[in-house]
Design an enzyme around this catalytic site. Structure first.
Site, PDB file in Angstrom:
ATOM      1  N   ASN A 124       0.865  -1.184   0.000  1.00  0.00           N
ATOM      2  CA  ASN A 124       0.000   0.000   0.000  1.00  0.00           C
ATOM      3  C   ASN A 124       0.893   1.223   0.000  1.00  0.00           C
ATOM      4  O   ASN A 124       2.070   1.114   0.340  1.00  0.00           O
ATOM      5  CB  ASN A 124      -0.804   0.040   1.300  1.00  0.00           C
ATOM      6  CG  ASN A 124      -2.148  -0.629   1.174  1.00  0.00           C
ATOM      7  OD1 ASN A 124      -2.392  -1.429   0.289  1.00  0.00           O
ATOM      8  ND2 ASN A 124      -3.020  -0.276   2.086  1.00  0.00           N
TER       9      ASN A 124
ATOM     10  N   ALA B 226      -1.521   2.440  10.342  1.00  0.00           N
ATOM     11  CA  ALA B 226      -0.820   1.721   9.274  1.00  0.00           C
ATOM     12  C   ALA B 226      -1.755   1.460   8.097  1.00  0.00           C
ATOM     13  O   ALA B 226      -2.964   1.302   8.267  1.00  0.00           O
ATOM     14  CB  ALA B 226      -0.288   0.400   9.810  1.00  0.00           C
TER      15      ALA B 226
ATOM     16  N   ASP C 143      -5.198  -5.389   2.379  1.00  0.00           N
ATOM     17  CA  ASP C 143      -6.346  -6.262   2.667  1.00  0.00           C
ATOM     18  C   ASP C 143      -6.133  -7.662   2.108  1.00  0.00           C
ATOM     19  O   ASP C 143      -6.745  -8.613   2.572  1.00  0.00           O
ATOM     20  CB  ASP C 143      -7.618  -5.652   2.062  1.00  0.00           C
ATOM     21  CG  ASP C 143      -8.101  -4.462   2.891  1.00  0.00           C
ATOM     22  OD1 ASP C 143      -8.058  -4.566   4.132  1.00  0.00           O
ATOM     23  OD2 ASP C 143      -8.482  -3.435   2.301  1.00  0.00           O
TER      24      ASP C 143
ATOM     25  N   LYS D 233      12.711 -16.796  -7.244  1.00  0.00           N
ATOM     26  CA  LYS D 233      12.166 -15.740  -8.115  1.00  0.00           C
ATOM     27  C   LYS D 233      11.296 -16.340  -9.238  1.00  0.00           C
ATOM     28  O   LYS D 233      11.735 -17.277  -9.929  1.00  0.00           O
ATOM     29  CB  LYS D 233      13.343 -14.951  -8.718  1.00  0.00           C
ATOM     30  CG  LYS D 233      12.903 -13.786  -9.555  1.00  0.00           C
ATOM     31  CD  LYS D 233      14.102 -13.019 -10.077  1.00  0.00           C
ATOM     32  CE  LYS D 233      13.647 -11.958 -11.057  1.00  0.00           C
ATOM     33  NZ  LYS D 233      14.761 -11.282 -11.698  1.00  0.00           N
TER      34      LYS D 233
ATOM     35  N   PRO E 150      -6.009 -11.035   7.539  1.00  0.00           N
ATOM     36  CA  PRO E 150      -6.857 -10.801   8.712  1.00  0.00           C
ATOM     37  C   PRO E 150      -7.127  -9.313   8.879  1.00  0.00           C
ATOM     38  O   PRO E 150      -6.282  -8.491   8.525  1.00  0.00           O
ATOM     39  CB  PRO E 150      -5.998 -11.326   9.876  1.00  0.00           C
ATOM     40  CG  PRO E 150      -4.606 -11.371   9.363  1.00  0.00           C
ATOM     41  CD  PRO E 150      -4.680 -11.560   7.882  1.00  0.00           C
TER      42      PRO E 150
ATOM     43  N   ILE F 230      -6.940  -6.697  11.258  1.00  0.00           N
ATOM     44  CA  ILE F 230      -6.243  -6.566  12.549  1.00  0.00           C
ATOM     45  C   ILE F 230      -7.033  -5.679  13.503  1.00  0.00           C
ATOM     46  O   ILE F 230      -7.220  -6.020  14.677  1.00  0.00           O
ATOM     47  CB  ILE F 230      -4.819  -6.005  12.312  1.00  0.00           C
ATOM     48  CG1 ILE F 230      -4.058  -6.969  11.399  1.00  0.00           C
ATOM     49  CG2 ILE F 230      -4.076  -5.816  13.620  1.00  0.00           C
ATOM     50  CD1 ILE F 230      -3.024  -6.318  10.533  1.00  0.00           C
TER      51      ILE F 230
ATOM     52  N   PHE G  23      -7.814   4.499  11.568  1.00  0.00           N
ATOM     53  CA  PHE G  23      -7.817   5.487  10.494  1.00  0.00           C
ATOM     54  C   PHE G  23      -8.615   4.900   9.335  1.00  0.00           C
ATOM     55  O   PHE G  23      -8.711   3.680   9.204  1.00  0.00           O
ATOM     56  CB  PHE G  23      -6.385   5.781  10.017  1.00  0.00           C
ATOM     57  CG  PHE G  23      -5.731   6.911  10.768  1.00  0.00           C
ATOM     58  CD1 PHE G  23      -5.318   6.734  12.077  1.00  0.00           C
ATOM     59  CD2 PHE G  23      -5.525   8.143  10.167  1.00  0.00           C
ATOM     60  CE1 PHE G  23      -4.709   7.770  12.782  1.00  0.00           C
ATOM     61  CE2 PHE G  23      -4.916   9.184  10.845  1.00  0.00           C
ATOM     62  CZ  PHE G  23      -4.515   8.999  12.150  1.00  0.00           C
TER      63      PHE G  23
ATOM     64  N   LYS H 153     -16.680   1.458   9.291  1.00  0.00           N
ATOM     65  CA  LYS H 153     -15.468   0.840   9.868  1.00  0.00           C
ATOM     66  C   LYS H 153     -15.421   1.047  11.385  1.00  0.00           C
ATOM     67  O   LYS H 153     -14.994   0.169  12.128  1.00  0.00           O
ATOM     68  CB  LYS H 153     -14.204   1.403   9.202  1.00  0.00           C
ATOM     69  CG  LYS H 153     -14.042   0.916   7.774  1.00  0.00           C
ATOM     70  CD  LYS H 153     -12.843   1.533   7.064  1.00  0.00           C
ATOM     71  CE  LYS H 153     -12.816   1.075   5.606  1.00  0.00           C
ATOM     72  NZ  LYS H 153     -11.809   1.746   4.810  1.00  0.00           N
TER      73      LYS H 153
ATOM     74  N   LYS I 151     -15.262  -2.406  13.494  1.00  0.00           N
ATOM     75  CA  LYS I 151     -13.993  -2.703  14.166  1.00  0.00           C
ATOM     76  C   LYS I 151     -14.050  -2.377  15.661  1.00  0.00           C
ATOM     77  O   LYS I 151     -13.022  -2.410  16.334  1.00  0.00           O
ATOM     78  CB  LYS I 151     -12.845  -1.956  13.468  1.00  0.00           C
ATOM     79  CG  LYS I 151     -12.679  -2.415  12.004  1.00  0.00           C
ATOM     80  CD  LYS I 151     -11.644  -1.581  11.252  1.00  0.00           C
ATOM     81  CE  LYS I 151     -11.716  -1.819   9.746  1.00  0.00           C
ATOM     82  NZ  LYS I 151     -10.576  -2.525   9.188  1.00  0.00           N
TER      83      LYS I 151
HETATM   84  O1  PMT Z   1       1.910   7.185   6.290  1.00  0.00           O
HETATM   85  P1  PMT Z   1       1.509   8.474   5.613  1.00  0.00           P
HETATM   86  O2  PMT Z   1       2.192   8.678   4.285  1.00  0.00           O
HETATM   87  O3  PMT Z   1       1.664   9.660   6.539  1.00  0.00           O
HETATM   88  O4  PMT Z   1      -0.059   8.375   5.257  1.00  0.00           O
HETATM   89  C1  PMT Z   1      -0.983   8.332   6.290  1.00  0.00           C
HETATM   90  C2  PMT Z   1      -2.159   7.404   5.954  1.00  0.00           C
HETATM   91  C3  PMT Z   1      -2.947   7.971   4.787  1.00  0.00           C
HETATM   92  C4  PMT Z   1      -1.658   5.989   5.629  1.00  0.00           C
HETATM   93  C5  PMT Z   1      -3.033   7.357   7.272  1.00  0.00           C
HETATM   94  O5  PMT Z   1      -3.502   8.644   7.542  1.00  0.00           O
HETATM   95  C6  PMT Z   1      -4.218   6.402   7.095  1.00  0.00           C
HETATM   96  O6  PMT Z   1      -5.275   6.750   6.619  1.00  0.00           O
HETATM   97  N1  PMT Z   1      -4.024   5.124   7.538  1.00  0.00           N
HETATM   98  C7  PMT Z   1      -5.007   4.030   7.361  1.00  0.00           C
HETATM   99  C8  PMT Z   1      -4.827   3.407   6.009  1.00  0.00           C
HETATM  100  C9  PMT Z   1      -5.762   2.228   5.803  1.00  0.00           C
HETATM  101  O7  PMT Z   1      -5.319   1.134   5.683  1.00  0.00           O
HETATM  102  O8  PMT Z   1      -7.033   2.533   5.836  1.00  0.00           O
HETATM  103  P2  PMT Z   1      -8.234   1.436   5.638  1.00  0.00           P
HETATM  104  O9  PMT Z   1      -9.441   2.272   5.468  1.00  0.00           O
HETATM  105  O10 PMT Z   1      -7.880   0.477   4.576  1.00  0.00           O
HETATM  106  O11 PMT Z   1      -8.281   0.658   7.015  1.00  0.00           O
HETATM  107  C10 PMT Z   1      -9.097   1.071   8.105  1.00  0.00           C
HETATM  108  C11 PMT Z   1      -8.433   0.735   9.428  1.00  0.00           C
HETATM  109  O12 PMT Z   1      -8.319  -0.688   9.566  1.00  0.00           O
HETATM  110  C12 PMT Z   1      -7.029   1.280   9.599  1.00  0.00           C
HETATM  111  O13 PMT Z   1      -6.886   1.666  10.942  1.00  0.00           O
HETATM  112  C13 PMT Z   1      -6.126   0.092   9.247  1.00  0.00           C
HETATM  113  O14 PMT Z   1      -4.886   0.155   9.958  1.00  0.00           O
HETATM  114  C14 PMT Z   1      -6.970  -1.074   9.713  1.00  0.00           C
HETATM  115  N2  PMT Z   1      -6.813  -2.324   8.926  1.00  0.00           N
HETATM  116  C15 PMT Z   1      -7.026  -2.354   7.595  1.00  0.00           C
HETATM  117  C16 PMT Z   1      -6.945  -3.551   6.913  1.00  0.00           C
HETATM  118  C17 PMT Z   1      -6.634  -4.731   7.632  1.00  0.00           C
HETATM  119  N3  PMT Z   1      -6.547  -5.907   7.003  1.00  0.00           N
HETATM  120  N4  PMT Z   1      -6.435  -4.675   8.949  1.00  0.00           N
HETATM  121  C18 PMT Z   1      -6.516  -3.494   9.606  1.00  0.00           C
HETATM  122  O15 PMT Z   1      -6.319  -3.439  10.821  1.00  0.00           O
END
Ligand code: PMT
Length: 399
Positions: A210, A275, A279, A289, A306, A308, A325, A339, A343
């Site tokens: 990502n 983070a 997904d 390779k 998963p 998380i 986030f 979300k 979550k």
């Molecule tokens: O690192 P930078 O360049 O400063 O950029 C910051 C950012 C844009 C990455 C940050 O502000 C941000 O938005 N982070 C979340 C990115 C993300 O994965 O968003 P999401 O909408 O896909 O996921 C929602 C939440 O679930 C997040 O808290 C993510 O950490 C969590 N998640 C997502 C997928 C997964 N399989 N497990 C998770 O825990």
């Protein structure tokens, strides 16, 4: 922010960002500070001492001027007077002199003599900032307790793009206030923050990932550290250095992040998941390779990783605050609210990653903080400023 009666000595070195330091002086005076400016000879080529004299209402010290009489003592008078010593802009040259202890002009002499906390706001060409010599100097200065704010990334005066822009005056003022009036409102709390991107390996040389620099997560980690928390950062792939004074756990894939968070999150009062987690991951990882099959399309089967944040939400402890986030491109608030619920989060920070100045890689962000009680949209600001707002709201939720 109040700086009434605080004595700030500002060293201005020779760079185009010196004009921003005039705004800095004006802002510091507005907050009640007493400001004394020392300019290097090169700085006077960019901005006239009269500008700083007018804005600070104090004599400006340069190597070409006589020390004013009211100082009544030797050249280190300002070193003793300072509550904080700020150098903005700080060139590669002054950082090198400070590292080596060279005292060959008024600024380098005074900064060497001071016992006050020192804050440097570097500004220089990207190549100079990333040069091994400069980075080694910064590391040594940080070890000796010198504080840094910035540099930010973006278009530089020389036309190059990258790290090297002096932080905005507002950000420097924030850093000065934090150093002079440190908030310790997170003292006694354990905070864990995820930052950066996960990498999902296809084979030893390829992966899917990502976007994410780690800047948002690290801004939160720094802010929480400065406010007295015990901070752990769990970081994937990042393009900026891990802040000092923070316990760091490195991970590569979403499954590694999952293992760490299942183990660590329940032991923390506040969990912030910034983070960018993939997904999906390749259904199979090859140990050697993958060879190119000439003229054939490559079909990749992905399997779900998963969730998380959801798993951490299921393990939520009494008194624990969980923040996620949401990086969105459309229906930002609607998707983020889903979300938040799914979550089991207390708050979700939604950022529209398509908005200029927001999202990945940049030093700023625009976000909407959503809880089950409502939402609040925060304007464009630095990630560090947003981090402090997020921590303020977390503390409100914990009352
Ligand atoms: O690192 P930078 O360049 O400063 O950029 C910051 C950012 C844009 C990455 C940050 O502000 C941000 O938005 N982070 C979340 C990115 C993300 O994965 O968003 P999401 O909408 O896909 O996921 C929602 C939440 O679930 C997040 O808290 C993510 O950490 C969590 N998640 C997502 C997928 C997964 N399989 N497990 C998770 O825990």
């Amino acid at each position: 922010m109040d700086l009434t009666g605080r004595k700030i000595v500002l060293g201005v070195t020779g760079g185009i960002a010196a004009y921003k330091s005039a705004v800095l002086v004006s802002r510091l005076r507005h907050l009640g500070a007493e400001v004394h400016v020392i300019m290097t000879k090169n700085a006077t080529e960019f901005v006239s001492p009269l500008t700083f004299q007018t804005l600070s209402s104090n004599q400006v010290v340069t190597d070409t001027f006589q020390a004013p009489e009211y100082w009544n003592v030797e050249h280190v008078a300002l070193a003793k007077l300072a509550d904080i010593f700020v150098i903005a802009p700080a060139t590669a040259n002054i950082l090198a002199k400070m590292t080596a202890g060279i005292a060959d002009d008024m600024l380098s002499t005074t900064v060497l003599a001071t016992k006050a906390p020192i804050l440097a706001a570097p500004a220089m060409n990207t190549g100079m900032w990333t040069a091994d010599a400069t980075q080694a100097n910064v590391t040594i200065l940080k070890e000796r307790g010198v504080h840094f704010v910035g540099p930010d990334s973006g278009m530089l005066a020389c036309g190059d793009e990258g790290a090297g822009r002096m932080s905005e005056p507002e950000t420097i003022v924030g850093a000065i206030c934090d150093l002079l009036n440190p908030r310790r409102d997170l003292a006694g709390l354990k905070v864990i923050i995820t930052a950066g991107a996960t990498r999902e390996r296809l084979d030893p040389v390829r992966f899917i990932t990502n976007d994410s620099s780690g800047k948002m997560g690290f801004a939160l980690a720094e802010a929480a550290r400065d406010r007295g928390a015990e901070v752990t950062a769990v970081c994937g792939s990042v393009s900026v250095p891990v802040p000092e004074g923070i316990r760091t756990i490195r991970i590569e894939s979403a499954r590694e992040l999952y293992d760490v968070m299942i183990r660590e999150a329940p032991q923390h009062d506040i969990v912030i998941q910034a983070a960018a987690v993939c997904d999906y991951r390749p259904a199979e990882t090859q140990s050697t390779k993958i060879k190119k099959a000439e003229g054939q399309p490559m079909i990749l089967t992905l399997t779900e990783n998963p969730d998380i944040a959801r798993a951490v939400g299921e393990l939520k402890q009494k008194g624990q605050t969980l923040v996620g986030f949401a990086a969105e491109t459309d229906h930002v608030q609607k998707n983020a609210k889903e979300k938040l619920k799914k979550k089991n989060l207390d708050m979700i920070v939604a950022n529209d990653v398509t908005a200029p100045g927001a999202g990945f890689n940049v030093d700023t962000n625009i976000a909407t903080l959503i809880t089950k009680n409502g939402s609040e949209t925060q304007p464009l600001q630095t990630k560090r400023q947003l981090a402090d707002v997020i921590l303020d709201r977390i503390l409100d939720l914990r009352k």
